[in-house]
Design a protein around this motif. Sequence first.
Motif, short mmCIF file in Angstrom:
data_model
loop_
_atom_site.label_atom_id
_atom_site.label_comp_id
_atom_site.label_asym_id
_atom_site.label_seq_id
_atom_site.Cartn_x
_atom_site.Cartn_y
_atom_site.Cartn_z
N THR A 19 0.84 -1.20 0.00
CA THR A 19 0.00 0.00 0.00
C THR A 19 0.88 1.25 0.00
O THR A 19 0.62 2.20 -0.74
CB THR A 19 -0.93 0.00 1.22
OG1 THR A 19 -1.71 -1.19 1.22
CG2 THR A 19 -1.86 1.19 1.21
N ALA A 20 1.92 1.23 0.81
CA ALA A 20 2.86 2.35 0.83
C ALA A 20 3.56 2.48 -0.52
O ALA A 20 3.76 3.58 -1.03
CB ALA A 20 3.88 2.18 1.95
N ALA A 21 3.91 1.34 -1.11
CA ALA A 21 4.55 1.36 -2.43
C ALA A 21 3.59 1.90 -3.49
O ALA A 21 4.01 2.61 -4.40
CB ALA A 21 5.03 -0.04 -2.79
N LEU A 22 2.31 1.58 -3.36
CA LEU A 22 1.32 2.09 -4.31
C LEU A 22 1.21 3.60 -4.20
O LEU A 22 1.11 4.29 -5.21
CB LEU A 22 -0.05 1.44 -4.07
CG LEU A 22 -1.17 1.90 -5.01
CD1 LEU A 22 -0.84 1.59 -6.46
CD2 LEU A 22 -2.49 1.25 -4.62
N ALA A 55 -6.48 1.19 -11.65
CA ALA A 55 -7.51 0.24 -11.23
C ALA A 55 -6.91 -1.14 -10.96
O ALA A 55 -7.25 -1.79 -9.95
CB ALA A 55 -8.59 0.15 -12.30
N ALA A 56 -6.02 -1.58 -11.83
CA ALA A 56 -5.41 -2.91 -11.64
C ALA A 56 -4.56 -2.95 -10.38
O ALA A 56 -4.56 -3.95 -9.66
CB ALA A 56 -4.58 -3.28 -12.87
N ARG A 57 -3.83 -1.89 -10.09
CA ARG A 57 -3.01 -1.88 -8.89
C ARG A 57 -3.87 -1.88 -7.62
O ARG A 57 -3.51 -2.52 -6.63
CB ARG A 57 -2.06 -0.67 -8.89
CG ARG A 57 -1.04 -0.71 -10.01
CD ARG A 57 -0.21 -1.96 -10.02
NE ARG A 57 0.68 -1.99 -8.88
CZ ARG A 57 1.37 -3.03 -8.48
NH1 ARG A 57 1.32 -4.15 -9.14
NH2 ARG A 57 2.14 -2.97 -7.43
N VAL A 58 -5.00 -1.19 -7.66
CA VAL A 58 -5.90 -1.18 -6.50
C VAL A 58 -6.51 -2.56 -6.30
O VAL A 58 -6.63 -3.04 -5.17
CB VAL A 58 -6.99 -0.09 -6.67
CG1 VAL A 58 -8.10 -0.24 -5.65
CG2 VAL A 58 -6.36 1.29 -6.58
N VAL A 59 -6.87 -3.24 -7.37
CA VAL A 59 -7.44 -4.60 -7.28
C VAL A 59 -6.37 -5.59 -6.82
O VAL A 59 -6.66 -6.55 -6.10
CB VAL A 59 -8.04 -5.02 -8.64
CG1 VAL A 59 -8.40 -6.49 -8.67
CG2 VAL A 59 -9.26 -4.16 -8.96
N LEU A 63 -6.05 -8.96 -3.57
CA LEU A 63 -5.73 -10.29 -4.09
C LEU A 63 -4.42 -10.79 -3.49
O LEU A 63 -4.29 -11.97 -3.15
CB LEU A 63 -5.62 -10.26 -5.62
CG LEU A 63 -6.92 -10.02 -6.38
CD1 LEU A 63 -6.65 -9.84 -7.86
CD2 LEU A 63 -7.90 -11.15 -6.14
N TYR A 64 -3.46 -9.90 -3.36
CA TYR A 64 -2.19 -10.26 -2.74
C TYR A 64 -2.40 -10.65 -1.27
O TYR A 64 -1.89 -11.68 -0.81
CB TYR A 64 -1.21 -9.09 -2.84
CG TYR A 64 0.14 -9.42 -2.27
CD1 TYR A 64 1.10 -10.04 -3.05
CD2 TYR A 64 0.46 -9.13 -0.95
CE1 TYR A 64 2.34 -10.36 -2.55
CE2 TYR A 64 1.70 -9.45 -0.42
CZ TYR A 64 2.63 -10.06 -1.22
OH TYR A 64 3.85 -10.39 -0.70
N ALA A 65 -3.16 -9.83 -0.56
CA ALA A 65 -3.41 -10.11 0.86
C ALA A 65 -4.15 -11.43 1.05
O ALA A 65 -3.91 -12.15 2.02
CB ALA A 65 -4.20 -8.97 1.49
N ALA A 66 -5.04 -11.76 0.12
CA ALA A 66 -5.80 -13.00 0.22
C ALA A 66 -5.01 -14.22 -0.26
O ALA A 66 -5.44 -15.35 -0.06
CB ALA A 66 -7.09 -12.87 -0.58
N GLY A 67 -3.88 -13.98 -0.91
CA GLY A 67 -3.05 -15.08 -1.37
C GLY A 67 -3.61 -15.82 -2.57
O GLY A 67 -3.57 -17.03 -2.64
N ILE A 68 -4.15 -15.07 -3.52
CA ILE A 68 -4.73 -15.66 -4.73
C ILE A 68 -3.72 -15.45 -5.86
O ILE A 68 -3.73 -14.42 -6.53
CB ILE A 68 -6.09 -15.01 -5.05
CG1 ILE A 68 -7.02 -15.12 -3.85
CG2 ILE A 68 -6.70 -15.62 -6.30
CD1 ILE A 68 -8.30 -14.34 -3.96
N PRO A 69 -2.83 -16.42 -6.09
CA PRO A 69 -1.68 -16.18 -6.96
C PRO A 69 -1.98 -16.01 -8.45
O PRO A 69 -1.48 -15.09 -9.08
CB PRO A 69 -0.79 -17.39 -6.73
CG PRO A 69 -1.68 -18.45 -6.22
CD PRO A 69 -2.80 -17.75 -5.50
N LYS A 70 -2.76 -16.86 -9.07
CA LYS A 70 -2.92 -16.80 -10.53
C LYS A 70 -3.70 -15.57 -10.97
O LYS A 70 -3.33 -14.90 -11.93
CB LYS A 70 -3.57 -18.07 -11.04
CG LYS A 70 -2.64 -19.27 -10.89
CD LYS A 70 -3.23 -20.53 -11.39
CE LYS A 70 -2.23 -21.65 -11.15
NZ LYS A 70 -2.72 -22.94 -11.51
N VAL A 71 -4.78 -15.28 -10.27
CA VAL A 71 -5.58 -14.09 -10.61
C VAL A 71 -4.75 -12.84 -10.33
O VAL A 71 -4.77 -11.87 -11.09
CB VAL A 71 -6.90 -14.07 -9.81
CG1 VAL A 71 -7.69 -12.80 -10.07
CG2 VAL A 71 -7.73 -15.29 -10.14
#
Length: 87
Positions: A19-22, A55-59, A63-71
């Motif tokens: 988030t800080a990097a974003l 938009a993609a960076r916010v999404v 996804l990263y926090a939830a650990g959903i790698p492929k999506v």
Amino acid sequence: MDGLARAHEARVERAHHLTAALALAAEKGAAAILIVELADRTDQLTAIGAMLWLAARVVYLPLYAAGIPKVRTLVFLISVVGIGAAP
């Protein structure tokens, strides 16, 4: 705490750092937009690319926090396409 909970906690901590990097990337993005604007190189594709990247960076973060790698990887690649949309 079991291993799965620890892994999730570590991922959330890394997402916080992302988030800080974003925020830093948004500052750089704003500077890039200013440069493009001052160089009079703006068009509709540039605007779409900037919106797609943001938009993609916010999404990507949840996804990263939830650990959903492929999506997550697909969403990251979409953000890269947004960067490439600049003329």
